[in-house]
Write a protein that holds these residues in place. Sequence first.
Motif, PDB file in Angstrom:
ATOM      1  N   LYS A   1     -32.341 -32.149  18.737  1.00 29.22           N
ATOM      2  CA  LYS A   1     -32.598 -31.190  17.969  1.00 29.22           C
ATOM      3  C   LYS A   1     -33.341 -29.975  18.429  1.00 29.22           C
ATOM      4  CE  LYS A   1     -34.007 -30.236  13.161  1.00 29.22           C
ATOM      5  NZ  LYS A   1     -34.646 -30.862  11.883  1.00 29.22           N
TER       6      LYS A   1
ATOM      7  N   GLN B   1     -32.534 -26.127  19.227  1.00 32.05           N
ATOM      8  CA  GLN B   1     -33.028 -25.143  19.006  1.00 32.05           C
ATOM      9  C   GLN B   1     -33.587 -24.306  20.001  1.00 32.05           C
ATOM     10  OE1 GLN B   1     -34.224 -24.244  15.783  1.00 32.05           O
ATOM     11  NE2 GLN B   1     -35.352 -22.484  16.465  1.00 32.05           N
TER      12      GLN B   1
ATOM     13  N   LEU C   1     -30.611 -21.725  21.098  1.00 30.49           N
ATOM     14  CA  LEU C   1     -30.246 -20.216  20.201  1.00 30.49           C
ATOM     15  C   LEU C   1     -30.076 -19.100  20.840  1.00 30.49           C
ATOM     16  CD1 LEU C   1     -32.061 -21.161  16.906  1.00 30.49           C
ATOM     17  CD2 LEU C   1     -29.780 -21.367  17.314  1.00 30.49           C
TER      18      LEU C   1
END
Length: 88
Positions: free
Chosen positions: A25, A29, A32
């Motif tokens: 995760k 992130q 992005l």
Amino acid sequence: MFSPQLVATIDDELRWREAELALAKVQLQRSLGDHTLFSFSYRCFVAMTYAHFEAYTKRVIAQAMQDIFDSGHPWSQCVQSVKTNLFA
């Protein structure tokens, strides 16, 4: 209600799987800012999440089945709700 082996299996499996998915995760992130990298990371994250869910479920069901067999009770004498909900 649950055997110590089943509780340990659940705890052990959840602990390392949640830690690995948390790292994935973070990578998702971080990606992005780059659309191509994010797209690739997202597909990897989805596949990894599914793989962990499937493997976790199989391990817990296998331990529950082992506990039933170790109890000496035949599967045919198990309570119907156990037989139904174990695979629900």
